[in-house]
Design a protein around this motif. Structure first.
Motif, short mmCIF file in Angstrom:
data_model
loop_
_atom_site.label_atom_id
_atom_site.label_comp_id
_atom_site.label_asym_id
_atom_site.label_seq_id
_atom_site.Cartn_x
_atom_site.Cartn_y
_atom_site.Cartn_z
N ILE A 1 1.07 -1.25 0.33
CA ILE A 1 -0.11 0.28 0.06
C ILE A 1 1.17 1.45 -0.54
O ILE A 1 1.67 1.27 1.36
N LYS A 2 1.00 1.28 -1.19
CA LYS A 2 1.83 3.34 -1.27
C LYS A 2 2.87 2.50 -0.81
O LYS A 2 4.09 4.22 -0.06
N LYS B 1 4.48 0.68 0.83
CA LYS B 1 5.65 -0.22 1.53
C LYS B 1 3.86 -1.41 1.77
O LYS B 1 2.87 -1.92 1.57
N THR C 1 -5.45 2.76 1.17
CA THR C 1 -5.35 3.65 -0.48
C THR C 1 -5.79 4.50 -0.70
O THR C 1 -5.42 5.32 -1.28
N ARG C 2 -6.62 4.48 -0.36
CA ARG C 2 -7.87 5.95 -0.41
C ARG C 2 -7.23 6.99 -0.14
O ARG C 2 -7.11 8.30 -0.22
N GLU D 1 -3.19 10.25 3.47
CA GLU D 1 -1.94 10.15 4.44
C GLU D 1 -2.25 8.70 5.01
O GLU D 1 -2.80 8.33 5.50
N LEU D 2 -0.80 8.19 5.15
CA LEU D 2 -1.37 7.13 6.46
C LEU D 2 -1.69 7.18 7.82
O LEU D 2 -0.61 7.28 8.28
#
Lengths: 388, 300
Positions: free
Chosen positions: A76-77, A79, A331-332, A335-336
């Motif tokens: 994801i992103k 990572k 994913t959407r 930022e995490l």
């Protein structure tokens, strides 16, 4: 002593859920967090041992299948996802300890779990307080997501499941008199029994007797003898598979030949191992059926079989869905951070998951269809699918 | 009325299982004045011995009296060996210590077996495939019985008589009774005290092994903590009947079983465990020595 703890705890929870009809019951006081390293650490709490061990194991396998898929596609992103999985032995107090440990020591960004509503109810206030998004794969008791706005689920809730079984009993099986045998130590069982009774009596059916047992009991003959005396046409047993298997067996021994009915807590291969032939002709509601010929389900079954060499049960499918929905939200999310992930989870719309198309509603519950499964000679046979 | 009698029959069935375990408690107490808390875990081990023996030899594929007896014998022998080792290594070194030390050790052995069992067998419940088919139910005036219930009740009564015979009619029984009065005096009379005590433990543990198999026959779910509540109830039954008294243990167990069955049938299942301890408290208040126990004044 444990029973006393449980009683006090559930009393507290009840008070909590009554208080918080408006707004979340538990306020976020923790800082939440964000992903800092080059991997995304997600916590999982499940009953890997104990009387509901197949729940935890199936869910875990489902989650890991989803994780492999996500990581194989690049994460994801950029990572990779890593799961830290803890065993709660099927006990609420252990589930609470595991959740605290995941948040404070392992610094997880989100939590997956539990299957049993009683355990999820113990975990949710801790996740909520710390501002960590929690997604339960298959806790169906409505109280779970009412704890706060960081708690989500990807399954239907018991008012729906209870009404599905009540309508099925009244309309399809043409039953008028049903007995209840519920597990009084289990929030899921109590809730499901109440919702079944509500719909069934509204339809015009009659509950002839409402008996109870406690998780871990092995002797149910006295309850069943009382039930037999009232001559019901079916017995609704919204328990977990270990007890249900023994109940089915003892019912046969007492000469009770009416069908048993239940909910998704029956979903385990151990059910028919323990109950054997005694369960033939019984029905339960579930999240999915392996007989569902839709492409998504069949692909999931093929992947699961390749990885674990067995047919996935409903809880494996729900575990996979919980992870997929969480990954989709990550994913959407712009930022995490826990705040952004929570918002993205709440915004989930029409996500094509394994067990159906999932939309998270304003109460953070998933709206989706249920299936009814008939047990015949130790096999689970797809009977019908009911949309919300 | 039929329902009442069915509750009675269910209760006697449950009570006869408590009786199997209570017999072991009461015998060891009668001889050694030691409450062997590990007894209920030896019963658990008995069920697991049976489980693995039946798995190894595929006994459940040929259910019948042969398979059942084979599992029973294996499990009784296995438990007797375990009982020997528990006595030899946990209790014998403490023979001269105050009684409270031995009691605490018993609790320790019990916990060791329970959680060691979780480590060894896994904490998830196992399904013990029946070694004997319940067969067609037998109806007597609307009341339902099955073969297994009759066997369990029959075996616990037979074991009760066998124990009475061993204790009161054999040479080793006389030695056991002598040891129960005084270790020192028995030794002076040439009775091998260590051997007699080992024998008592092995006999008690073999009884627990038999109980493990017979209970698993009725409730085919076994797990390492299965002895906790069941053993506690059996212990209460032994105290209610008068601990140390073999007939009392069986009577106490049957009373407990029937009372539980009635409470669930006519009140609520949640009172089930509370009832067991309510009976215990009442008996201790009004008949501290139990129903058949003799009230012995302790000299200070």
């Amino acid at each position: 002593m444990r029973a006393l703890h449980l009683a006090i705890f559930s009393a507290l929870l009840l008070t909590v859920s009554c208080l918080k009809k408006e707004g979340p019951a538990v306020n976020v006081t923790g800082a939440g967090g964000s992903v800092t390293g080059d991997e995304i650490v997600i916590g999982e709490v499940g009953s890997m041992t104990g009387g509901a061990a197949t729940f935890g194991k199936s869910t875990h396998d489902g989650i890991m299948l989803a994780v492999e898929k996500i990581n194989a596609a690049g994460g994801i992103k950029g990572k990779k996802v890593r799961i830290i999985s803890l065993d709660d032995q099927g006990k609420p107090e252990e589930a609470a300890i595991a959740t605290t440990k995941l948040i404070t020591q392992d610094k997880v960004i989100a939590i997956l779990g539990e299957v049993a509503s009683s355990n999820s109810l113990a975990m949710a206030p801790i996740a909520q307080k710390n501002g960590i998004p929690m997604v339960t794969p298959s806790s169906t008791n409505p109280k779970v997501t009412e704890i706060g706005d960081y708690v989500f689920r990807v399954c239907f809730i018991d008012p729906f499941q209870g009404s599905v079984m009540a309508k099925f009993a009244y309309n399809s099986l043409k039953l008028k008199n049903v007995a209840i045998l519920r597990d009084v130590k289990n929030d899921y069982s109590i809730g499901l029994a109440d919702f079944f009774i509500e719909t069934f009596t509204k339809l015009g059916g009659k509950i002839v007797v409402d008996q109870s047992f406690s998780q871990g009991d092995v002797d149910f003959k006295s309850q069943l003898t009382s039930i037999k005396g009232k001559n019901p046409e079916a017995i609704f047993v919204p328990g977990y598979y270990t007890e249900v298997g023994l109940i089915a067996r003892q019912a046969k021994e007492l000469g009770i030949n009416v069908p048993l009915m239940g909910g998704d807590g029956w979903d385990s291969e151990k059910l028919t191992e323990i109950g054997g032939e005694a369960l033939t002709g019984s029905y339960f509601s579930n999240h999915y059926s392996p007989d569902d010929m839709s492409e998504g389900v069949q692909k999931f079954i093929a992947d699961f079989k390749a990885a674990y060499n067995r047919i996935p049960d409903g809880l494996a499918a729900m575990g996979c869905d919980a992870m997929l929905i969480l990954a989709d939200a990550m994913t959407r999310a712009p930022e995490l951070t826990t705040v952004a992930i929570r918002q993205a989870l709440a915004d989930t719309k029409a996500y094509p998951a394994v067990t159906g198309v999932i939309t998270i509603n304003a109460k953070r519950d998933a709206e989706k269809s249920a299936v009814i499964i008939e047990i015949k000679n130790g096999k689970f046979i797809f009977k019908e699918k009911i949309d919300p | 009325m039929t329902e009442f009698i069915q509750h009675l029959v269910n209760g006697l069935g449950l009570g006869s299982m408590y009786a199997l375990i209570a017999l072991g408690y009461t015998m060891v107490f009668g001889i050694l004045q030691l409450i062997n808390f590990a007894h209920s875990d030896v019963y658990m081990l008995g069920a697991f011995f049976g489980y693995y023996v039946s798995k190894f030899f595929n006994l459940s594929l040929h259910p019948g009296y042969g398979s059942l007896s084979a599992a029973l014998i294996c499990s009784m022998v296995g438990c007797a060996i375990v009982g020997f080792f528990i006595e030899r290594f946990a209790y014998r070194p403490l023979r001269k210590s105050p009684r409270i030390n031995v009691l605490i050790t018993a609790v320790g052995v019990s916990l060791f077996l329970e959680f060691g069992g979780q480590l060894l067998f896994g904490a998830d419940p196992k399904y013990f495939a029946p070694l004997l088919e319940a067969g067609e139910p037998i109806f007597i005036g609307g009341v339902q019985l099955n073969r297994i219930q009759l066997i369990v009740l029959g075996v616990s009564l037979a074991l009760m008589l066998a124990l009475q015979f061993i204790i009161f009619k054999t040479k080793i029984g006389r030695a056991m009774r002598a040891v129960s009065y005084s270790h020192t005096n028995a030794a002076l009379m040439g009775i091998p005290v260590d051997f007699v005590i080992s024998f008592t433990f092995m006999l008690g543990s073999a009884l627990a092994g038999a109980a493990g198999i017979l209970v698993a026959l009725t409730y085919p779910k076994i797990d390492p903590l299965m002895g906790m509540m069941f053993g506690l109830k059996a212990f209460v039954a032994a105290v209610v009947g008068g601990i140390g008294n073999v007939t009392g243990a069986v009577i106490g167990a049957l009373i407990m079983g029937v009372a539980e069955s009635m409470v669930i049938g006519y009140l609520a299942s949640t009172y089930r465990d509370a009832l067991a301890f309510a009976i215990l408290i009442i008996i201790l208040l009004f008949r501290p020595a139990g129903i058949l126990g003799k009230n012995v004044k302790e000299k200070v």
